[in-house]
Design a protein around this motif. Structure first.
Motif, PDB file in Angstrom:
ATOM      1  N   GLU A  60      36.320  49.733  43.167  1.00 31.87           N
ATOM      2  CA  GLU A  60      34.887  48.991  43.188  1.00 31.87           C
ATOM      3  C   GLU A  60      34.800  48.528  44.658  1.00 31.87           C
ATOM      4  N   GLY A  61      35.235  49.302  45.616  1.00 30.15           N
ATOM      5  CA  GLY A  61      35.034  49.032  47.072  1.00 30.15           C
ATOM      6  C   GLY A  61      36.116  48.248  47.661  1.00 30.15           C
ATOM      7  N   ASN A  62      37.070  47.720  46.807  1.00 23.97           N
ATOM      8  CA  ASN A  62      38.127  46.949  47.440  1.00 23.97           C
ATOM      9  C   ASN A  62      39.464  47.598  47.518  1.00 23.97           C
ATOM     10  N   ASP A  63      40.149  47.566  48.581  1.00 28.45           N
ATOM     11  CA  ASP A  63      41.515  48.216  48.734  1.00 28.45           C
ATOM     12  C   ASP A  63      42.324  47.116  47.631  1.00 28.45           C
ATOM     13  N   ILE A  64      42.773  48.227  46.723  1.00 29.75           N
ATOM     14  CA  ILE A  64      43.848  47.582  45.671  1.00 29.75           C
ATOM     15  C   ILE A  64      45.050  46.986  46.158  1.00 29.75           C
ATOM     16  N   SER A  65      45.508  47.739  47.521  1.00 27.30           N
ATOM     17  CA  SER A  65      46.878  46.879  47.999  1.00 27.30           C
ATOM     18  C   SER A  65      46.660  45.644  48.561  1.00 27.30           C
ATOM     19  N   GLY A  66      45.241  45.089  48.638  1.00 33.82           N
ATOM     20  CA  GLY A  66      45.082  43.706  49.240  1.00 33.82           C
ATOM     21  C   GLY A  66      44.308  42.787  48.300  1.00 33.82           C
ATOM     22  N   LEU A  67      44.454  43.272  46.981  1.00 27.91           N
ATOM     23  CA  LEU A  67      43.844  42.288  45.985  1.00 27.91           C
ATOM     24  C   LEU A  67      44.854  41.230  45.395  1.00 27.91           C
ATOM     25  N   ARG A  68      44.359  40.132  45.354  1.00 30.15           N
ATOM     26  CA  ARG A  68      45.334  38.964  44.981  1.00 30.15           C
ATOM     27  C   ARG A  68      44.472  38.132  43.900  1.00 30.15           C
ATOM     28  N   GLY A  69      45.096  37.122  42.863  1.00 35.83           N
ATOM     29  CA  GLY A  69      44.613  36.353  42.068  1.00 35.83           C
ATOM     30  C   GLY A  69      43.685  36.967  40.984  1.00 35.83           C
ATOM     31  N   ARG A  70      42.332  36.419  41.085  1.00 33.19           N
ATOM     32  CA  ARG A  70      41.585  36.935  40.012  1.00 33.19           C
ATOM     33  C   ARG A  70      41.134  38.477  40.052  1.00 33.19           C
ATOM     34  N   LEU A  71      40.943  38.902  41.481  1.00 35.14           N
ATOM     35  CA  LEU A  71      40.427  40.084  41.426  1.00 35.14           C
ATOM     36  C   LEU A  71      41.692  41.213  41.297  1.00 35.14           C
ATOM     37  N   ARG A  72      42.817  40.824  41.521  1.00 37.81           N
ATOM     38  CA  ARG A  72      44.201  41.616  41.154  1.00 37.81           C
ATOM     39  C   ARG A  72      44.179  41.631  39.430  1.00 37.81           C
TER      40      ARG A  72
END
Length: 332
Positions: A70-82
């Motif tokens: 959804e446009g977000n680099d998964i390696s940088g996802l944290r918290g609620r987005l992760r």
């Protein structure tokens, strides 16, 4: 390859388990999966299909490149987005005997993720969700069945539980890694049709990993195929186009191995005899397929072809796509 409705984008992903290896496990792979889409990834064992599937599922990060959900680099996802990403991308594993915890009942297996992500407020609500999941995957949903353990199920039933577990968190993308390869032939079609049914009812996308073009022809009809060889994407395009007119000799070799119930057509089609992988040495230069390729020239041993577009929807990493035999008749 990404568009406005892209759900997941793999951008120039390269991965090495061993930094000293001659070639990486995956080499500059790019592909995109749209909403309510199917991308089938085809290739022999060891070509990097499962490695890519695990990275898409967030089990580890690539050595180079990015994977965006959804446009977000998964390696940088944290918290609620992760947490949202972990719910949205789920795996259906190859081995239905090893992928279920033998110490958990079916109810515990299917409710553990719901409880972890706090999707249910009570045990009663969790049980109702489990009953609905079992109904969806066409399994009994009475109390006795909920308390069974995996060893009390057949292989087909276990894989249906694996599918139900993947659906439990309400995903938008499922990575199906050889989801029918270990099942009896008699139940494979039923599982494939189940996966297609839940795709439409739950508006899912699939990264469908397999080595079997016979399975792909049924499952990915109307969608797209990527062919991997030695970690490299060597062909890309719509399912029927690739099956009837392959543009890479490796794709043709895979297709020629699919049994077709037409003796006359089997007699007419050109045969491809490839050397086994353990009989050749893949160097760090040139086309990775050239040691096995019946069409290879000196150029193939010296240059590594990149994936080049041929028209609006097709692409191949071969210098001589016009020389690849055409498949017609029996595979249609």
């Amino acid at each position: 390859m990404a568009t406005a409705n892209t759900l997941l984008a793999v951008n120039h992903v390269t991965h090495r388990y061993d930094p000293k290896a001659t070639r990486p496990v995956l080499s500059d792979v790019s592909l995109a999966i749209a909403e309510e889409d199917i991308v089938a990834l085809v290739g022999e064992s060891g070509c990097g299909k499962t490695t890519l599937g695990k990275m898409v599922a967030g089990l580890f990060n690539p050595s180079q490149g990015t994977i965006a959900f959804e446009g977000n680099d998964i390696s940088g996802l944290r918290g609620r987005l992760r947490n949202r990403y972990r719910q949205s991308v789920q795996l259906v594993h190859q081995d239905p005997y090893a992928s279920l915890n033998p110490a958990l009942t079916l109810e515990e297996t299917l409710t553990s993720g719901m409880r972890r992500h706090r999707l249910v407020a009570s045990r009663r609500e969790a049980r109702e969700r489990v009953r609905d999941l079992l109904h969806t995957v066409e399994l009994p949903h009475d109390d006795e069945f909920l308390q069974r353990y995996p060893h009390q199920l057949s292989g087909g039933q276990r894989q249906r539980i694996g599918i139900a577990r993947a659906l439990a968190l309400g995903p938008s993308l499922i990575v199906a890694d050889e989801a029918v390869s270990m099942l009896d032939v008699s139940v494979r079609m039923a599982i494939l049709n189940l996966l297609l049914d839940v795709k439409h009812t739950r508006r899912l996308s699939y990264l469908f990993i397999t080595h079997d073009f016979g399975v792909v022809r049924h499952f990915a009809e109307g969608y797209r195929i990527g062919v991997l060889y030695y970690g490299k994407l060597v062909e890309w395009g719509p399912c029927p186009d690739i099956i009837l007119r392959p543009l890479h000799p490796y794709t043709y070799a895979l297709l020629s191995a699919v049994p077709v119930p037409d003796p006359e057509w089997n007699r007419r089609r050109p045969r491809v005899d490839l050397k086994a992988e353990d009989e050749v040495t893949v160097t760090g230069y040139g086309c990775p397929f050239f040691p096995r390729c019946p069409m290879a020239t000196t150029r193939c041993s010296e240059e590594d072809p990149v994936l080049m577009p041929l028209g609006d929807q097709r692409a191949t990493a071969c210098f001589f796509p016009e020389s690849v035999p055409t498949l017609h008749g029996g595979m249609s």
